[in-house]
Design a protein around this motif. Structure first.
Motif, PDB file in Angstrom:
ATOM      1  N   THR A 276      -8.462   2.968  -0.881  1.00 58.97           N
ATOM      2  CA  THR A 276      -9.213   2.980   0.491  1.00 58.97           C
ATOM      3  C   THR A 276     -10.422   3.861  -0.007  1.00 58.97           C
ATOM      4  O   THR A 276     -11.540   3.563   0.257  1.00 58.97           O
TER       5      THR A 276
ATOM      6  N   PHE B  14      -4.437  -3.887   2.249  1.00 58.04           N
ATOM      7  CA  PHE B  14      -3.041  -3.500   2.131  1.00 58.04           C
ATOM      8  C   PHE B  14      -2.217  -4.049   3.179  1.00 58.04           C
ATOM      9  O   PHE B  14      -2.543  -4.058   4.523  1.00 58.04           O
TER      10      PHE B  14
ATOM     11  N   GLY C  42       0.867  -1.175  -0.021  1.00 57.89           N
ATOM     12  CA  GLY C  42      -0.079   0.019   0.009  1.00 57.89           C
ATOM     13  C   GLY C  42       0.729   1.309  -0.013  1.00 57.89           C
ATOM     14  O   GLY C  42       0.259   2.214  -0.428  1.00 57.89           O
ATOM     15  N   ASN C  43       1.975   1.185   0.280  1.00 53.99           N
ATOM     16  CA  ASN C  43       2.964   2.685   0.236  1.00 53.99           C
ATOM     17  C   ASN C  43       3.644   2.759  -0.711  1.00 53.99           C
ATOM     18  O   ASN C  43       4.793   3.133  -0.947  1.00 53.99           O
TER      19      ASN C  43
ATOM     20  N   LYS D  71      -2.837   2.913  -1.100  1.00 53.67           N
ATOM     21  CA  LYS D  71      -3.592   2.646  -0.085  1.00 53.67           C
ATOM     22  C   LYS D  71      -4.656   3.756   0.171  1.00 53.67           C
ATOM     23  O   LYS D  71      -5.813   3.563   0.422  1.00 53.67           O
TER      24      LYS D  71
END
Length: 279
Positions: free
Chosen positions: A224, A237, A180-181, A220
């Motif tokens: 999201t 994630f 996610g990062n 993310k």
């Protein structure tokens, strides 16, 4: 005399460009390989042509499509085996027609997949060794156009496309274990169309330009929120580090004097949310 623009690959993006150019007084021709899209183009006012580009030949109804002031090439490589050979082969067929019919200017719609993930900011001229076969194929095609003598080519490398009827949440809905990062490199269709129109109207040729929203939320953050707004299952994630790239569009902003309508992909999600509240 009104200028003619021919759009090779008049799909989700190309058709919108065609409509915008028609509103500005251009004569627009658009190609498709399907009967349904042919009828849609005709209904919109774009002059429709049936064209299929193969590595070894071109299937076409009327060659008058290539009688144009500017040819926009908007046919991405398909995800097939040997694409690094197939797509350049298709480009070779297109270049034969460009040469034969003496087309003076080409706007080639490229992709940020040409860049290697280096965990850093990447700019035009810093392509590196992309690991994606599609990126390798596109780079070959870019070079072929740039090396064609007497042809003025501008290449626009778009990030991931969002907007209109494309719900970004559906791409990752419910999937798990996604790193996610990672910063996203996205651009709204409205900005794509405005940028291409500016290039044609301002006569910007001989350039390579990145076209990605200047702000880069993480995967993310973006997906999201996209899931929340569109009420699709949220992805799961993880913090696993993976290689990434941040595509820089400063050159385009300066060269065109361009202001993004959606400077951040999150702006599009806010718009979706506001629209949902109104219905």
């Amino acid at each position: 005399m009104r200028k003619t623009i021919s759009i090779l690959g008049c799909g989700w993006l190309g058709a919108e460009l065609g409509k915008k150019l028609m509103s500005k007084g251009y004569i627009v021709k658009g190609s498709t390989g399907t009967a349904g899209r042919y009828n849609e183009l005709e209904f919109s006012g774009i002059q429709p042509f049936y064209i299929r580009i193969k590595p070894e030949s071109v299937v076409i109804d009327y060659f008058s499509f290539f009688n144009t002031d500017v040819l926009v090439i908007a046919i991405p490589p398909k995800r097939v085996e040997n694409i690094s050979d197939i797509f350049p082969g298709q480009m070779g067929q297109i270049i034969k027609l460009i040469r034969q019919l003496k087309i003076p200017k080409v706007l080639f719609i490229s992709s940020t997949s040409v860049y290697e993930a280096t965990n850093s900011v990447v700019r035009e001229g810093e392509e590196g060794n992309t690991e994606k076969p599609s990126g390798q194929a596109i780079l070959k095609a870019e070079k072929m156009l740039q090396e064609e003598e007497g042809l003025q080519t501008t290449i626009v490398r778009f990030g991931g496309l969002i907007g209109a009827n494309r719900n970004p949440a559906r791409f990752l809905a419910g999937k798990q274990n996604i790193p996610g990062n990672v910063p996203v490199n996205l651009i709204h269709r409205i900005d794509c169309v405005n940028i291409m129109t500016d290039i044609i109207e301002k006569d910007i040729w001989g350039e390579v330009l990145n076209a990605v929203s200047p702000e880069h939320p993480t995967k993310k953050e973006f997906y999201t929120k996209a899931s929340e707004v569109t009420e699709l299952p949220a992805p799961g994630f993880v913090e696993t580090p993976v290689k990434y790239k941040i595509v820089n569009s400063d050159k385009l902003i300066q060269r065109l004097g361009y202001t993004f309508k959606y400077p951040s992909p999150m702006d599009y999600l806010k718009e979706l949310q506001e629209w949902a509240y109104r219905i």
